[in-house]
Design a protein around this motif. Structure first.
Motif: not given
Ligand code: SF4
Ligand code: SF4
Lengths: 464, 235
Positions: A62-66, A82-84, A138-145, B141-143
């Motif tokens: 969803c790109a919220r993390c950006t 982050p998600c990338y 992150c609505p998906s709860g992904i912890d990039h840390g 880009f991330i999709s």
């Molecule tokens: S890491 Fe979470 S907030 Fe970021 S794009 Fe993926 S789902 Fe969305």
């Protein structure tokens, strides 16, 4: 306004400096096989599979993390999303270690791990400062840390860790001095003596740094670099403990709180904590007191995991103890001493989960009349830019202070504060360098340095 | 056509619905097992409950959603509400459930204008989400492919359903649309547990799993060295 200035300066004229850290010599065998073997071994023994399994299934992209990553904020480079970044590892997991993914790949082909992909991960995962701010959005709860920590762990088993960190850790685990700054015991003793003399000169009171006292209430571990760089912080802490009559000691056999394992290796994390454990047991201390340092405090909480037996001691950060002493009236701080504007930077490792957030604020507000919040702060704070070990890598200073530290610089400028209080050895070094490299006003200071300027000591001589 | 329609809303519907329910139960239970296994392997079992609860509820309710990207969040929430409510509460759907699995909620179902308005809302929200995804450099880009295809696929039953319920068309077109409507619905059911839409059951435990994964296994580091044949090596 000033923040805007920094921003436009960044965007228009400054190129993003290379974030290429030095490594030691790498073995030349097939890196792809190596990576997969290590990954497999880690998945088998550890608890990471649970998270990876979940993350590969739920990621919403969803790109919220950006919107909250200070690194992406500064670079605007899609590779810093982050998600990338996390997807770099998740794609390997999905392809080689998940049932659905490997089945799909066998039928339709698709992603394959390559040398190039490994190089991409090698640098990308050291761009992230593992501050975990993005987890909050992150609505998906992904912890990039967590993903950063794990990927760096895999990379470390391939000897792809920044050399600066490996050298320090090797000295801490196997060297003669057994600490990350390679301070010999004799130098530590000299340094302590010097600090005691300084304190006597300033206050006319004998304030001690007790060494090797058995059965003390607290055994104190400072980030060892403090003995070289943060004399005022240590003097502040000793003065607080002395004034309140706290029973404490420093262990001469092992006295370093720094634990780079939290940044790149569970193996290192455990081994360093086992050294701490030995020292705690040797001196039979009741509790472990950690100095002004975020990562050291968070990594010490893993003592419970690595302690042999179930009698692991309580971990206390000095901010928590000082807060308790202030609230109980055991130490008094003169509210008329500090007239300048003061602000507070939350170290990610103690603030992100809202753990040690209110304590430092209550201490500061008790004696700083002109206290202002940094926005955003507390659990929502931004990383100083030197988190997760980056600050110790000198060759990337430019990257740290102009890219990773840009958001913090903007925040600091917005407060207009004279004193920027940062109770963490990492943050202190990073913010100081950021202020210098960006020609910004303000003085970076530790919390106990500030307390030292205003604490009321019984029997102290009157100063001007 | 008639037999295909009968098949789609009869056996195929029952099959795909069962695949969805069983598939979702499967992924949910697998994740739960993962989490509890992590708990049993960890020595320190205490997780930061307040933090986990705050974030979990924050996104389910979704109070935290508006902290960043408020417009996107608002549209996305509308879309989710539409996706959940319309298929379940529509009168004709309730009837379908009643006929095929013998259980339904006819008395609380929606009919007429509310339902068709809700459908229109959902369709517009879906289209907006696709536009936002395509127009934003970061999202684009991330999709992955599925991130573009899912909203499109989800819109098929909504659009055909809307046409069938609200537009005067020839009986043949009606039947064709209805067949597409039901077939696409069946396809969606089957795909749900296999794709990112599984988040509908997995989200409530994401934060808990993360917290569990941060609780390390004490012997893991040394055991990994043994597996890799690096025992006794000095870093
Ligand atoms: S890491 Fe979470 S907030 Fe970021 S794009 Fe993926 S789902 Fe969305
Ligand atoms: S952990 Fe911090 S640095 Fe890393 S991606 Fe998230 S916000 Fe950015």
């Amino acid at each position: 306004m000033v923040a805007e200035k920094i921003k436009t300066k960044q965007k228009s004229t400054v190129k993003i400096p290379e974030m290429k850290y030095n490594i030691e010599k790498t073995p030349d065998s097939d890196r792809v096989t190596q990576f997969l073997n290590i990954f497999a071994a880690i998945l088998k023994e550890s608890n990471y599979r649970a998270a990876l399994d979940q993350y590969t299934k739920v990621s919403a992209k969803c790109a919220r993390c950006t919107t909250v990553c200070h690194v992406y904020h500064a670079t605007q480079d899609v590779r810093d999303i982050p998600c990338y970044r996390s997807e770099l590892l998740l794609s390997v997991y999905r392809r080689y270690f998940s049932f659905e993914g490997s089945l799909y790949a066998r039928i339709f082909g698709g992603f394959e791990l390559t040398e190039e992909h490994i190089s991409k991960m090698q640098y990308s995962f050291w761009n992230c400062t593992a501050c975990r701010k993005c987890l909050l959005e992150c609505p998906s709860g992904i912890d990039h840390g967590l993903i950063t920590h794990l990927t760096r762990y895999i990379l470390s088993e391939m000897k792809l860790t920044p050399r600066a960190l490996v050298i320090s850790t090797r000295e801490q685990l196997f060297g003669l001095t057994e600490n990350t700054s390679a301070i010999p015991l004799i130098a530590l003793k000299n340094s302590i003596e010097f600090l005691e003399e300084e304190l006597f000169e300033a206050f006319g009171v004998n304030i001690k740094f007790p060494l090797d006292v058995e059965d003390a209430e607290y055994i104190f571990f400072a980030p060892v670099s403090d003995y070289l760089m943060e004399a005022e912080t240590l003097m502040g802490i000793a003065t607080v403990l002395h004034t309140a009559g706290v029973s404490w000691t420093i262990g001469s056999k092992y006295f370093d709180a720094i634990n780079y394992g939290l940044f790149y290796s569970d193996l290192v994390l455990g081994r360093v904590l086992n050294k701490m454990e030995e020292e705690v047991k040797r001196l039979r201390a009741k509790k472990v007191l950690i100095g002004e340092c975020g990562h050291a405090t968070r990594s010490a909480t893993f003592l419970k995991t690595f302690w042999h037996g179930d009698d692991n001691p309580e971990i206390v950060n000095i901010l928590q103890l000082t807060h308790k002493l202030v609230m109980e009236g055991k130490i008094k701080i003169d509210p008329d001493k500090i007239k300048e504007k003061v602000t507070y930077h939350d170290p990610c490792n103690i603030a992100r989960q809202n753990w040690i957030v209110k304590e430092p604020r209550e201490i500061l507000k008790s004696f700083c009349r002109n206290y202002v919040e940094m926005y955003p702060g507390g659990a929502d704070n931004y990383c100083c830019g030197g988190g997760s070990g980056l600050v110790s890598i000198d060759e990337i200073r430019k990257y740290r202070t102009t890219i990773a530290g840009q958001k913090k610089a903007e925040q600091i400028q917005q407060t207009g504060a004279h004193y920027i209080v940062a109770p963490c050895a990492n943050c202190k070094k990073q913010i100081r360098e950021t202020l210098t490299d960006n020609n910004l006003d303000g003085e970076l200071i530790g919390l106990h340095d500030l307390i030292l300027k205003a604490i009321v000591i019984k029997g102290a001589k009157q100063d001007g | 056509m008639d037999s295909l329609l009968e098949f789609a809303k009869g056996p195929l519907f029952r099959f795909s619905f069962a695949v969805m329910i069983l598939g979702l139960i499967r992924v949910f239970i697998l994740s739960l097992i993962n989490g509890f296994e992590a708990k049993s392997k960890a020595k320190d079992k205490v997780i930061p409950k307040n933090f986990v609860t705050k974030l979990t509820l924050g996104f389910i309710l979704p109070i935290r959603a508006f902290r960043v990207k408020p417009v996107y969040s608002f549209i996305s929430i509308l879309f989710h509400i539409g996706l959940l409510l319309t298929p379940i509460l529509l009168f004709d759907h309730a009837l379908l459930f009643d006929n095929s699995i013998g259980f339904s909620w006819l008395n609380i179902s929606l009919s007429g204008t509310i339902a068709s308005n809700l459908t229109l809302f959902t369709i517009s929200a879906g289209i907006l989400l696709i536009i936002l995804r395509i127009s934003d450099k970061k999202s684009r880009f991330i999709s992955r492919k599925q991130d573009f295809l899912w909203p499109l696929l989800l819109l098929v039953p909504f659009i055909t359903g809307y046409v069938c319920g609200n537009v005067v068309i020839s009986p043949l077109t009606y039947k064709t649309f209805l067949t597409i409507h039901i077939l696409s619905g069946d396809l969606i059911f089957i795909l749900i547990p296999l794709t990112k839409i599984a988040h509908c059951v997995l989200l409530p435990i994401s934060q808990w799993i993360t917290a569990r994964a941060w609780k390390f296994v004490p012997e893991a580091g040394e055991n990994i060295e043994k597996i890799l044949g690096k025992e006794g090596q000095k870093l």
